[in-house]
Design a protein around this motif. Structure first.
Motif, PDB file in Angstrom:
ATOM      1  N   GLY A  86       0.823  -1.200   0.000  1.00 22.05           N
ATOM      2  CA  GLY A  86       0.000   0.000   0.000  1.00 22.05           C
ATOM      3  C   GLY A  86       0.857   1.249   0.000  1.00 22.05           C
ATOM      4  O   GLY A  86       2.086   1.192  -0.097  1.00 22.05           O
ATOM      5  N   PRO A  87       0.235   2.411   0.143  1.00 23.18           N
ATOM      6  CA  PRO A  87       0.979   3.665   0.151  1.00 23.18           C
ATOM      7  C   PRO A  87       1.624   3.945   1.502  1.00 23.18           C
ATOM      8  O   PRO A  87       1.272   3.340   2.517  1.00 23.18           O
ATOM      9  CB  PRO A  87      -0.101   4.710  -0.148  1.00 23.18           C
ATOM     10  CG  PRO A  87      -1.357   4.095   0.395  1.00 23.18           C
ATOM     11  CD  PRO A  87      -1.224   2.615   0.172  1.00 23.18           C
ATOM     12  N   ARG A  88       2.567   4.872   1.501  1.00 25.28           N
ATOM     13  CA  ARG A  88       3.124   5.381   2.750  1.00 25.28           C
ATOM     14  C   ARG A  88       2.089   6.287   3.416  1.00 25.28           C
ATOM     15  O   ARG A  88       1.192   6.806   2.774  1.00 25.28           O
ATOM     16  CB  ARG A  88       4.409   6.155   2.489  1.00 25.28           C
ATOM     17  CG  ARG A  88       5.525   5.331   1.866  1.00 25.28           C
ATOM     18  CD  ARG A  88       6.844   6.074   1.877  1.00 25.28           C
ATOM     19  NE  ARG A  88       7.373   6.202   3.237  1.00 25.28           N
ATOM     20  CZ  ARG A  88       8.569   6.719   3.524  1.00 25.28           C
ATOM     21  NH1 ARG A  88       9.335   7.176   2.549  1.00 25.28           N
ATOM     22  NH2 ARG A  88       8.975   6.792   4.774  1.00 25.28           N
ATOM     23  N   GLY A  89       2.231   6.454   4.734  1.00 20.30           N
ATOM     24  CA  GLY A  89       1.376   7.385   5.442  1.00 20.30           C
ATOM     25  C   GLY A  89       0.032   6.823   5.859  1.00 20.30           C
ATOM     26  O   GLY A  89      -0.897   7.577   6.151  1.00 20.30           O
ATOM     27  N   ILE A  90      -0.081   5.493   5.918  1.00 13.62           N
ATOM     28  CA  ILE A  90      -1.340   4.861   6.330  1.00 13.62           C
ATOM     29  C   ILE A  90      -1.015   3.527   7.005  1.00 13.62           C
ATOM     30  O   ILE A  90      -0.074   2.827   6.620  1.00 13.62           O
ATOM     31  CB  ILE A  90      -2.291   4.648   5.127  1.00 13.62           C
ATOM     32  CG1 ILE A  90      -3.696   4.263   5.586  1.00 13.62           C
ATOM     33  CG2 ILE A  90      -1.734   3.638   4.150  1.00 13.62           C
ATOM     34  CD1 ILE A  90      -4.479   5.400   6.160  1.00 13.62           C
ATOM     35  N   GLY A  91      -1.781   3.206   8.032  1.00 17.12           N
ATOM     36  CA  GLY A  91      -1.623   1.944   8.738  1.00 17.12           C
ATOM     37  C   GLY A  91      -2.910   1.645   9.481  1.00 17.12           C
ATOM     38  O   GLY A  91      -3.934   2.296   9.258  1.00 17.12           O
ATOM     39  N   PHE A  92      -2.864   0.675  10.379  1.00  9.57           N
ATOM     40  CA  PHE A  92      -4.078   0.389  11.131  1.00  9.57           C
ATOM     41  C   PHE A  92      -3.754  -0.206  12.491  1.00  9.57           C
ATOM     42  O   PHE A  92      -2.658  -0.725  12.736  1.00  9.57           O
ATOM     43  CB  PHE A  92      -5.036  -0.521  10.355  1.00  9.57           C
ATOM     44  CG  PHE A  92      -4.518  -1.921  10.087  1.00  9.57           C
ATOM     45  CD1 PHE A  92      -4.674  -2.930  11.028  1.00  9.57           C
ATOM     46  CD2 PHE A  92      -3.921  -2.229   8.873  1.00  9.57           C
ATOM     47  CE1 PHE A  92      -4.227  -4.229  10.780  1.00  9.57           C
ATOM     48  CE2 PHE A  92      -3.465  -3.523   8.612  1.00  9.57           C
ATOM     49  CZ  PHE A  92      -3.622  -4.516   9.564  1.00  9.57           C
ATOM     50  N   LEU A  93      -4.728  -0.102  13.372  1.00  9.56           N
ATOM     51  CA  LEU A  93      -4.656  -0.649  14.723  1.00  9.56           C
ATOM     52  C   LEU A  93      -5.836  -1.581  14.941  1.00  9.56           C
ATOM     53  O   LEU A  93      -6.979  -1.223  14.632  1.00  9.56           O
ATOM     54  CB  LEU A  93      -4.699   0.485  15.754  1.00  9.56           C
ATOM     55  CG  LEU A  93      -4.847   0.075  17.227  1.00  9.56           C
ATOM     56  CD1 LEU A  93      -3.615  -0.683  17.705  1.00  9.56           C
ATOM     57  CD2 LEU A  93      -5.084   1.317  18.096  1.00  9.56           C
ATOM     58  N   TYR A  94      -5.545  -2.762  15.473  1.00 12.26           N
ATOM     59  CA  TYR A  94      -6.588  -3.684  15.922  1.00 12.26           C
ATOM     60  C   TYR A  94      -6.685  -3.582  17.436  1.00 12.26           C
ATOM     61  O   TYR A  94      -5.672  -3.631  18.150  1.00 12.26           O
ATOM     62  CB  TYR A  94      -6.243  -5.120  15.510  1.00 12.26           C
ATOM     63  CG  TYR A  94      -6.953  -6.174  16.331  1.00 12.26           C
ATOM     64  CD1 TYR A  94      -8.279  -6.495  16.094  1.00 12.26           C
ATOM     65  CD2 TYR A  94      -6.293  -6.835  17.376  1.00 12.26           C
ATOM     66  CE1 TYR A  94      -8.935  -7.455  16.867  1.00 12.26           C
ATOM     67  CE2 TYR A  94      -6.926  -7.792  18.144  1.00 12.26           C
ATOM     68  CZ  TYR A  94      -8.254  -8.095  17.887  1.00 12.26           C
ATOM     69  OH  TYR A  94      -8.892  -9.034  18.651  1.00 12.26           O
ATOM     70  N   VAL A  95      -7.906  -3.422  17.922  1.00  9.79           N
ATOM     71  CA  VAL A  95      -8.183  -3.400  19.358  1.00  9.79           C
ATOM     72  C   VAL A  95      -9.238  -4.468  19.635  1.00  9.79           C
ATOM     73  O   VAL A  95     -10.363  -4.379  19.125  1.00  9.79           O
ATOM     74  CB  VAL A  95      -8.701  -2.024  19.826  1.00  9.79           C
ATOM     75  CG1 VAL A  95      -8.965  -2.030  21.326  1.00  9.79           C
ATOM     76  CG2 VAL A  95      -7.719  -0.921  19.457  1.00  9.79           C
ATOM     77  N   ALA A  96      -8.888  -5.471  20.404  1.00  8.86           N
ATOM     78  CA  ALA A  96      -9.838  -6.544  20.711  1.00  8.86           C
ATOM     79  C   ALA A  96     -11.104  -5.959  21.336  1.00  8.86           C
ATOM     80  O   ALA A  96     -11.051  -5.057  22.180  1.00  8.86           O
ATOM     81  CB  ALA A  96      -9.203  -7.563  21.650  1.00  8.86           C
ATOM     82  N   GLY A  97     -12.243  -6.492  20.916  1.00  4.32           N
ATOM     83  CA  GLY A  97     -13.525  -5.949  21.330  1.00  4.32           C
ATOM     84  C   GLY A  97     -13.703  -5.814  22.829  1.00  4.32           C
ATOM     85  O   GLY A  97     -14.385  -4.897  23.307  1.00  4.32           O
ATOM     86  N   LYS A  98     -13.082  -6.693  23.596  1.00  6.47           N
ATOM     87  CA  LYS A  98     -13.264  -6.663  25.051  1.00  6.47           C
ATOM     88  C   LYS A  98     -12.734  -5.384  25.674  1.00  6.47           C
ATOM     89  O   LYS A  98     -13.106  -5.029  26.803  1.00  6.47           O
ATOM     90  CB  LYS A  98     -12.586  -7.875  25.687  1.00  6.47           C
ATOM     91  CG  LYS A  98     -11.062  -7.870  25.599  1.00  6.47           C
ATOM     92  CD  LYS A  98     -10.476  -9.112  26.266  1.00  6.47           C
ATOM     93  CE  LYS A  98      -8.954  -9.083  26.242  1.00  6.47           C
ATOM     94  NZ  LYS A  98      -8.362 -10.286  26.874  1.00  6.47           N
ATOM     95  N   TRP A  99     -11.854  -4.666  24.951  1.00  7.39           N
ATOM     96  CA  TRP A  99     -11.280  -3.435  25.480  1.00  7.39           C
ATOM     97  C   TRP A  99     -12.129  -2.209  25.176  1.00  7.39           C
ATOM     98  O   TRP A  99     -11.890  -1.133  25.735  1.00  7.39           O
ATOM     99  CB  TRP A  99      -9.881  -3.226  24.909  1.00  7.39           C
ATOM    100  CG  TRP A  99      -8.869  -4.170  25.476  1.00  7.39           C
ATOM    101  CD1 TRP A  99      -8.453  -5.349  24.942  1.00  7.39           C
ATOM    102  CD2 TRP A  99      -8.158  -4.014  26.698  1.00  7.39           C
ATOM    103  NE1 TRP A  99      -7.523  -5.948  25.743  1.00  7.39           N
ATOM    104  CE2 TRP A  99      -7.315  -5.143  26.843  1.00  7.39           C
ATOM    105  CE3 TRP A  99      -8.140  -3.032  27.695  1.00  7.39           C
ATOM    106  CZ2 TRP A  99      -6.476  -5.312  27.929  1.00  7.39           C
ATOM    107  CZ3 TRP A  99      -7.299  -3.193  28.781  1.00  7.39           C
ATOM    108  CH2 TRP A  99      -6.481  -4.320  28.898  1.00  7.39           C
TER     109      TRP A  99
END
Length: 390
Positions: free
Chosen positions: A217-230
């Motif tokens: 993908g392009p630079r300048g982008i990413g993602f975070l996963y946060v488990a639903g329990k949090w």
């Protein structure tokens, strides 16, 4: 499914300009990803940024579904971030750690993460404890188990380090974290796009990743996963009125999904590109991608044996798509520059990127070759030929 390399290369304009062997830095984008970014940018230019976002809202919203499906998560557990470091930091700085808590991490932990450990440790009276490596160089699971006590507040691990070819036993670490009910933060920056990622199998509470590396993908982008329990309890260290709408004069209310970590303003063109990149990888099949990438990397490792004075620096039982090595008498940065003049892109990794591992193994600055599935065996051979001539 066998990957159609000729078709993939035809869809990758960058292969016409160089032999690019640095997917661990920033891989070559497919034309469809480039088109998604450019098309959205041009749409903004024609009708305006707000209007373009509104017109493309369904496409932009689908990015959450694509990312979630790719890592076997729910879309409510995904936040799109500026990069992997921002994603990782949002999780780390949001997690409450009481004074005296211990952070357990690995010897190959990435510099950006470790300096964050140091900052919080100094401000909040925390302790950083490094889990020893086993005889292969991976996290020693028995040692980790023996380090657990009531003061451990976090286990934070880099799954695939920036060098060393290592694949840490992320899922096994997750089992230990779950057994002891300890939050588990996994840096998957080099893993996503290179190998299967299933957050349920990993038992991780948080996972960070980027778009620019093996996802293509392009630079300048990413993602975070946060488990639903949090999502019932975890409040970001920083909020704005997108992640926490201002509902009355003296009150805000956090969103009920991971997008509470996002802010109102975003690079929507890059989000569009990320969505296409994730879908492109998913369509090819992540297992097929892993097989091809690791096969090419092993070809490189084998051919490095023909280079006089070359020392392979990879560790672990399983070796990923990042090949790390040094060559006697060869200065890495000069070697990178010399090969670039020949139309071959490789990289170098300095000691401070993984200081603990580098100091433990007395490593110099290393050369890195990281092929992707669009590369060919002949490109690997040309790279090795050029290294022989240094």
């Amino acid at each position: 499914m066998t990957l159609d390399i000729e078709k993939i290369r035809a869809e990758t304009p960058g292969v016409q300009h160089s032999i690019h062997l640095l997917a661990c830095g920033s891989a070559l984008m497919p034309q469809s990803v480039i088109d998604a970014i450019v098309d959205h940018t041009q749409l903004e230019g024609r009708i305006g940024g707000y209007e373009a976002k509104n017109q493309q809202d369904a496409v932009l919203e689908s990015v959450y579904d694509s990312v979630a499906q790719h890592i076997s998560a729910n879309r409510s557990e995904i936040a799109l971030m500026e990069n992997a470091t921002v994603a990782w930091c949002h999780a780390f700085y949001a997690l409450p750690l009481k004074s005296g808590s211990r952070i357990l991490t690995c010897e190959a932990e990435y510099a950006a993460n470790y300096v964050a450990f140091l900052q919080r440790a100094q401000k909040e009276n925390l302790t950083i404890d490094v889990i020893p490596s086993d005889e292969t160089g991976a996290v020693d699971l028995d040692a980790l188990e023996n380090m657990i006590d009531d003061n451990v507040g976090l286990i934070a691990i880099t799954w695939i380090p920036t060098n060393g070819g290592l694949v840490n036993p992320a899922a096994e670490i997750g089992k230990i974290a779950k057994k002891h009910n300890i939050p588990y933060l996994l840096d998957a920056c080099q893993a996503v796009g290179q190998m299967p990622v299933d957050v349920a199998e990993l038992n991780c509470d948080f996972l960070s990743a980027t778009g620019r590396k093996f996802l293509r993908g392009p630079r300048g982008i990413g993602f975070l996963y946060v488990a639903g329990k949090w999502l019932d309890t975890l409040e970001p260290a920083m909020i704005d009125h997108f992640g926490a709408p201002w509902i009355s004069r003296n009150k805000y209310e956090l969103r009920n999904d991971a997008r509470r970590f996002e802010t109102w303003e975003n690079a929507y063109a890059l989000r569009a590109g990320l969505g296409v990149a994730v879908d492109y990888a998913s369509a090819l099949g992540i297992e097929n991608i892993q097989n091809r990438v690791w096969e090419l990397a092993n070809t490189c490792r084998n051919l490095l044996g023909e280079v006089k004075g070359a020392h392979l620096r990879d560790i672990g039982t399983d070796h990923c798509g990042i090949v790390s090595f040094s060559i006697d008498g060869v200065e890495p940065k000069s070697a990178v520059a010399d090969l670039y003049k020949q139309g071959i892109a490789i990289g170098a990794s300095v000691t401070s990127s993984t200081r603990i591992d580098s100091e433990r193994r007395n490593l110099p600055t290393l050369l890195r070759v990281a092929p992707h599935y669009y590369n060919t065996e002949s490109e690997i051979e040309k790279c090795i030929h050029s290294l022989k001539r240094l």
